[in-house]
Design a protein around this motif. Sequence first.
Motif, mmCIF file in Angstrom:
data_model
loop_
_atom_site.group_PDB
_atom_site.id
_atom_site.type_symbol
_atom_site.label_atom_id
_atom_site.label_comp_id
_atom_site.label_asym_id
_atom_site.label_seq_id
_atom_site.Cartn_x
_atom_site.Cartn_y
_atom_site.Cartn_z
ATOM 1 N N LYS A 94 0.953 -1.180 0.032
ATOM 2 C CA LYS A 94 -0.429 0.190 0.328
ATOM 3 C C LYS A 94 0.796 1.335 0.033
ATOM 4 N N GLY A 95 0.271 2.164 -1.313
ATOM 5 C CA GLY A 95 1.608 3.284 -1.435
ATOM 6 C C GLY A 95 0.737 4.406 -2.123
ATOM 7 N N LYS A 130 9.417 7.419 -1.172
ATOM 8 C CA LYS A 130 8.610 8.192 -1.881
ATOM 9 C C LYS A 130 6.970 7.818 -1.589
ATOM 10 N N GLN A 131 7.160 6.471 -2.011
ATOM 11 C CA GLN A 131 5.842 5.154 -2.054
ATOM 12 C C GLN A 131 5.390 5.566 -1.084
ATOM 13 N N VAL A 132 5.677 5.908 0.075
ATOM 14 C CA VAL A 132 4.930 5.400 1.699
ATOM 15 C C VAL A 132 5.177 6.151 2.420
ATOM 16 N N ASN A 133 6.319 7.573 2.170
ATOM 17 C CA ASN A 133 6.195 8.426 3.276
ATOM 18 C C ASN A 133 5.167 9.531 3.816
ATOM 19 N N GLY A 134 4.988 9.358 4.875
ATOM 20 C CA GLY A 134 3.542 10.262 4.507
ATOM 21 C C GLY A 134 2.064 9.615 3.931
ATOM 22 N N PHE A 135 2.457 8.185 3.492
ATOM 23 C CA PHE A 135 0.898 7.318 2.833
ATOM 24 C C PHE A 135 0.017 6.583 4.141
ATOM 25 N N ALA A 136 -0.820 7.597 4.266
ATOM 26 C CA ALA A 136 -1.617 7.013 5.329
ATOM 27 C C ALA A 136 -1.903 5.024 5.268
ATOM 28 N N GLY A 137 -1.825 4.356 6.262
ATOM 29 C CA GLY A 137 -2.322 2.850 6.359
ATOM 30 C C GLY A 137 -0.955 1.989 5.513
ATOM 31 N N ARG A 155 2.030 0.144 3.560
ATOM 32 C CA ARG A 155 2.236 -1.289 4.173
ATOM 33 C C ARG A 155 3.263 -1.536 3.395
ATOM 34 N N TYR A 156 4.397 -1.812 3.786
ATOM 35 C CA TYR A 156 5.781 -1.770 3.110
ATOM 36 C C TYR A 156 7.166 -3.211 4.012
ATOM 37 N N LYS A 157 8.155 -3.988 3.360
ATOM 38 C CA LYS A 157 9.231 -4.395 4.110
ATOM 39 C C LYS A 157 9.977 -4.721 3.305
ATOM 40 N N SER A 158 10.722 -4.903 4.136
ATOM 41 C CA SER A 158 12.307 -4.861 2.728
ATOM 42 C C SER A 158 12.599 -6.685 3.085
#
Length: 220
Positions: A11-12, A26-33, A35-38
């Motif tokens: 999610k981003g 860029k895709q997740v910073n400040g994006f509510a909710g 979901r990501y992982k390395s």
Amino acid sequence: MSPKKYYVVWKGRKTGIFTNWEECKKQVNGFAGARYKSFKSRAEAEQAFSSNSEQEGANLEQKPGSAKRSPSKSPSNKKIALSSSEPIADSIAVDASCLGNPGDLEYRGVDTATGEVLFQVGPLSRGTNNIGEFLAIVHALGYLKKLDSLIPVYSDSKVAMLWVKQKKIRTTLKQTPANAELFELIDRATSWLQNNDYPNPILKWDTKVWGEIPADFGRK
């Protein structure tokens, strides 16, 4: 050289697999909710993304050491679960280091999940560890207020947490020309507390269970 990582975003702003943190951020910073992982390999990343294991990513993000991310900008009506056997990943952890008593003082705040340094101040002359812990909490609260974020702040100092609650410090440290800058920060911090409300919970870091707080300077 750090091992190469692959970042899956479920999610981003854009979803997919990214080969460096800056693109993922860029895709997740400040994006509510978000979901990501390395992952350590592209194969693992592709499998996780293709299986759409979003919940798995959300759960595994609860432990320090995963992909770097900045604290999320939480909606004003978002509720945060405070009871957990693990620290809340979406949070800021703060700590201070003082070489001497009084001595050269530093404090900082980091992303609890990743250890990414969000702010760091010092060294400041002739300070104490309790003062540094206090300043770190207030700095984190001000930082999060600017982001309109509801996420909690972790501290391992009961003294500093009490001072924040009381909106003043109780110290025998005397002000001198050498620590004038430090006392200016103390005045600004106490003034901020007296003139600002904050929704962010200030939580005690459970060192016995979770180990050293992520913001620890490692100088013990």
